[in-house]
Design a protein around this motif. Structure first.
Motif, PDB file in Angstrom:
ATOM      1  N   ASN A   5       0.846  -1.188   0.000  1.00 24.52           N
ATOM      2  CA  ASN A   5       0.000   0.000   0.000  1.00 24.52           C
ATOM      3  C   ASN A   5       0.884   1.241   0.000  1.00 24.52           C
ATOM      4  N   TYR A   6       0.403   2.274  -0.689  1.00 23.80           N
ATOM      5  CA  TYR A   6       1.116   3.544  -0.748  1.00 23.80           C
ATOM      6  C   TYR A   6       0.183   4.660  -0.311  1.00 23.80           C
ATOM      7  N   LEU A   7       0.738   5.642   0.354  1.00 24.06           N
ATOM      8  CA  LEU A   7       0.011   6.848   0.716  1.00 24.06           C
ATOM      9  C   LEU A   7       0.863   8.025   0.261  1.00 24.06           C
ATOM     10  N   ILE A   8       0.271   8.926  -0.505  1.00 25.82           N
ATOM     11  CA  ILE A   8       1.015  10.079  -1.012  1.00 25.82           C
ATOM     12  C   ILE A   8       0.311  11.348  -0.555  1.00 25.82           C
ATOM     13  N   ALA A   9       1.059  12.203   0.126  1.00 22.75           N
ATOM     14  CA  ALA A   9       0.558  13.490   0.584  1.00 22.75           C
ATOM     15  C   ALA A   9       1.313  14.595  -0.139  1.00 22.75           C
ATOM     16  N   VAL A  10       0.577  15.583  -0.637  1.00 25.38           N
ATOM     17  CA  VAL A  10       1.184  16.740  -1.310  1.00 25.38           C
ATOM     18  C   VAL A  10       1.182  17.902  -0.328  1.00 25.38           C
TER      19      VAL A  10
ATOM     20  N   GLU B 270       5.837   9.062  15.782  1.00 21.76           N
ATOM     21  CA  GLU B 270       4.772   8.085  16.026  1.00 21.76           C
ATOM     22  C   GLU B 270       5.254   6.647  15.845  1.00 21.76           C
ATOM     23  N   GLY B 271       6.509   6.475  15.491  1.00 20.20           N
ATOM     24  CA  GLY B 271       7.079   5.140  15.408  1.00 20.20           C
ATOM     25  C   GLY B 271       6.987   4.481  14.044  1.00 20.20           C
ATOM     26  N   LEU B 272       6.656   5.221  13.015  1.00 18.27           N
ATOM     27  CA  LEU B 272       6.638   4.634  11.679  1.00 18.27           C
ATOM     28  C   LEU B 272       8.077   4.427  11.218  1.00 18.27           C
ATOM     29  N   PRO B 273       8.362   3.288  10.583  1.00 20.14           N
ATOM     30  CA  PRO B 273       9.736   3.026  10.142  1.00 20.14           C
ATOM     31  C   PRO B 273      10.174   4.023   9.062  1.00 20.14           C
ATOM     32  N   VAL B 274      11.298   4.676   9.290  1.00 24.61           N
ATOM     33  CA  VAL B 274      11.754   5.729   8.376  1.00 24.61           C
ATOM     34  C   VAL B 274      12.175   5.172   7.016  1.00 24.61           C
ATOM     35  N   ASN B 275      12.492   3.882   6.952  1.00 21.01           N
ATOM     36  CA  ASN B 275      12.856   3.310   5.654  1.00 21.01           C
ATOM     37  C   ASN B 275      11.631   3.098   4.762  1.00 21.01           C
ATOM     38  N   GLN B 276      10.435   3.354   5.293  1.00 17.59           N
ATOM     39  CA  GLN B 276       9.215   3.237   4.505  1.00 17.59           C
ATOM     40  C   GLN B 276       8.576   4.603   4.239  1.00 17.59           C
TER      41      GLN B 276
ATOM     42  N   THR C 266       2.083  -1.695   4.989  1.00 17.51           N
ATOM     43  CA  THR C 266       0.822  -2.425   5.152  1.00 17.51           C
ATOM     44  C   THR C 266      -0.352  -1.451   5.207  1.00 17.51           C
ATOM     45  N   GLU C 267      -1.539  -2.011   5.122  1.00 16.56           N
ATOM     46  CA  GLU C 267      -2.748  -1.175   5.198  1.00 16.56           C
ATOM     47  C   GLU C 267      -2.823  -0.469   6.547  1.00 16.56           C
ATOM     48  N   GLU C 268      -2.446  -1.156   7.596  1.00 17.78           N
ATOM     49  CA  GLU C 268      -2.473  -0.569   8.934  1.00 17.78           C
ATOM     50  C   GLU C 268      -1.500   0.606   9.038  1.00 17.78           C
ATOM     51  N   LEU C 269      -0.316   0.443   8.456  1.00 18.60           N
ATOM     52  CA  LEU C 269       0.693   1.499   8.482  1.00 18.60           C
ATOM     53  C   LEU C 269       0.216   2.733   7.720  1.00 18.60           C
ATOM     54  N   THR C 270      -0.350   2.535   6.546  1.00 18.82           N
ATOM     55  CA  THR C 270      -0.828   3.686   5.768  1.00 18.82           C
ATOM     56  C   THR C 270      -2.035   4.344   6.431  1.00 18.82           C
TER      57      THR C 270
END
Length: 170
Positions: free
Chosen positions: A2-7, A24-30, A142-146
């Motif tokens: 899954n991808y999430l793109i914010a402008v 928030e603990g999201l992995p920076v490599n993603q 993953t969907e949860e991460l996005t």
């Protein structure tokens, strides 16, 4: 995947959003930032519409050029039009060459036009935004991460927030 793109409108806002995702603990490599001073669209792998247009034109030319020759040759043979005073076989060949030229032009215009407008999907609007000096935050996972990233990024009121699901080859 899954991808999430914010402008986001500027660099400061993009860096603040990146920091908030990191806190928030999201992995920076993603997480990636695209824009001036960060990754470019080509480095990240956004589809270049010009490349897609060229591929479309070449793919269509494989069929249209030989078909154009056969159609031009057959048309001249059936109508008996004398293009030059070189005999019927010479005129048929000239008709075939004119058909070949028409096929090549059709492949260039139709194949290239379709590749340019359709073949790049949403990559072209994102490339245009990067060219305007805006920044993109891309989160993949993953969907949860996005979903978690969406909640965080909405606080920054992005110009656009779009999620994508990469199709799997099954």
């Amino acid at each position: 995947m899954n991808y999430l793109i914010a402008v986001l409108s500027d660099r400061i806002q993009a860096e603040e959003a990146y920091s908030a995702l990191e806190k928030e603990g999201l992995p920076v490599n993603q997480i990636d930032i695209l824009g001036q001073g960060y990754k470019t669209a080509d480095e990240y792998g956004l589809i270049n519409p010009n490349v897609q247009a060229k591929k479309g034109a070449n793919r269509l030319a494989l069929w249209l050029i030989p078909f154009g020759f056969v159609a031009g040759y057959a048309f001249n043979a059936l109508t008996g039009i004398e293009i030059f005073n070189i005999g019927s076989f010479g005129n048929h060949i000239i008709g075939g060459l004119l058909g070949t030229a028409a096929g090549a032009l059709g492949a260039y215009l139709v194949g290239g036009g379709v590749g340019l407008t359709v073949g790049s999907g949403d990559a072209l609007p994102y490339r245009n935004r990067l060219n305007q000096g805006k920044y993109l935050i891309v989160v993949k996972g993953t969907e949860e991460l996005t979903r978690q990233a969406t909640r965080i990024l909405r606080q920054f009121e992005p110009e656009n927030l779009q999620g994508y699901i990469e199709p799997t080859d099954a």
